[in-house]
Design a protein around this motif. Sequence first.
Motif, PDB file in Angstrom:
ATOM      1  N   ARG A 109      10.870  12.808  -1.514  1.00 12.60           N
ATOM      2  CA  ARG A 109       9.859  12.022  -1.778  1.00 12.60           C
ATOM      3  C   ARG A 109       9.073  11.679  -0.352  1.00 12.60           C
ATOM      4  O   ARG A 109       9.572  11.592   0.741  1.00 12.60           O
ATOM      5  N   HIS A 110       7.559  12.225  -0.695  1.00 11.06           N
ATOM      6  CA  HIS A 110       7.077  12.147   0.523  1.00 11.06           C
ATOM      7  C   HIS A 110       6.175  10.712   0.824  1.00 11.06           C
ATOM      8  O   HIS A 110       5.778  10.354   1.530  1.00 11.06           O
ATOM      9  N   TYR A 111       6.150  10.030  -0.362  1.00 11.87           N
ATOM     10  CA  TYR A 111       5.147   8.737  -0.243  1.00 11.87           C
ATOM     11  C   TYR A 111       6.076   7.527  -0.489  1.00 11.87           C
ATOM     12  O   TYR A 111       6.898   7.683  -1.599  1.00 11.87           O
ATOM     13  N   THR A 150       0.824  -1.056   0.056  1.00  9.54           N
ATOM     14  CA  THR A 150       0.114   0.047   0.026  1.00  9.54           C
ATOM     15  C   THR A 150       0.851   1.267   0.001  1.00  9.54           C
ATOM     16  O   THR A 150       1.962   1.272   0.562  1.00  9.54           O
ATOM     17  N   ARG A 151       0.410   2.286  -0.514  1.00 14.11           N
ATOM     18  CA  ARG A 151       0.916   3.647  -0.377  1.00 14.11           C
ATOM     19  C   ARG A 151       0.696   4.338   0.426  1.00 14.11           C
ATOM     20  O   ARG A 151      -0.422   4.519   1.273  1.00 14.11           O
ATOM     21  N   LYS A 152       1.901   4.809   1.257  1.00 14.92           N
ATOM     22  CA  LYS A 152       1.705   5.586   2.509  1.00 14.92           C
ATOM     23  C   LYS A 152       2.847   6.640   2.835  1.00 14.92           C
ATOM     24  O   LYS A 152       3.701   6.828   1.802  1.00 14.92           O
ATOM     25  N   MET A 153       2.744   7.427   3.726  1.00 16.54           N
ATOM     26  CA  MET A 153       3.848   8.517   4.003  1.00 16.54           C
ATOM     27  C   MET A 153       5.160   8.000   4.317  1.00 16.54           C
ATOM     28  O   MET A 153       5.229   6.878   4.983  1.00 16.54           O
ATOM     29  N   LEU A 154       6.271   8.294   3.786  1.00 19.12           N
ATOM     30  CA  LEU A 154       7.634   7.912   4.007  1.00 19.12           C
ATOM     31  C   LEU A 154       7.973   8.347   5.474  1.00 19.12           C
ATOM     32  O   LEU A 154       7.719   9.482   5.687  1.00 19.12           O
ATOM     33  N   ARG A 155       8.719   7.451   6.013  1.00 16.05           N
ATOM     34  CA  ARG A 155       9.231   7.623   7.404  1.00 16.05           C
ATOM     35  C   ARG A 155      10.859   7.915   7.048  1.00 16.05           C
ATOM     36  O   ARG A 155      11.562   6.990   6.849  1.00 16.05           O
TER      37      ARG A 155
END
Length: 260
Positions: A166-168, A115-120
């Motif tokens: 990159r944010h996601y 799934t696509r989610k916010m990057l840590r």
Amino acid sequence: MVNRRISSDIKEHALDLWNAGWSSEDICYIFHVSPRSLYRWRAIFEEFGTVTKPPSHLRGCERLVSLAVLNAAKAIFFHDASVMLDELQWYLAIHHDLAISISALQATLVRAGLTRKMLRKIAVERDEVSREDYDGCVRDPDTFSGTGMEFVAVDESSKDERTLARHYGRSPIGLPAEYVHEFIRHDRYTLTAAMSTQGYIATRIVEGSMDAYEFFDFIVEDVIPEMKPYPDAQSVLVLDNCRIHHTDLLQEVLNENGKL
């Protein structure tokens, strides 16, 4: 009534008994089936020669993404969660000879649980000892560097070929999308100025951040010579609430020069 799967042996025995002269009511009672099922089995046997209807030759499109390709995609996102779909598309085309659209690739990854989610984002250079030293520096008003406006001079050659940030990203369901990245500190400059209603009266630019000693020197060497004794114009110096601005030594110097 819930549909149940009836084996081909039961179907063949039921038809054999029917051909032997048994009534359909008795056969349905013994095997717990409906008369419609019995007539349907006989029609299938008369058409195909077997009690089980063969699978239809009309099928959908063949699945493009094999298990090996899907495992390769999971391995890619495991090592770099920030990979974009167009980059994965090129990788599959070159290394697996697979031509697949972005939409089909997106649907496949979702079904696979990616799934696509916010990057840590995690810094490669992170050092816990240095972080403790920095926290101690922040709590000390005499050494804290944080005044004025700080600008960053970015070296164009050091930019990421894809994007600056990159944010996601993608990761399996229930797991965070982590991205280990090398954060490069470029040349930084601090711009500090003193201004009146008539405009700027003193400015200073320093490389990096301005500490308490640099700010004290800026006030004494650049600002005070441009001021006048109270109550003349430019006799009151107004500072904000930054901790390095309010020191006992600076207050003594201002009072000695007749500035408030």
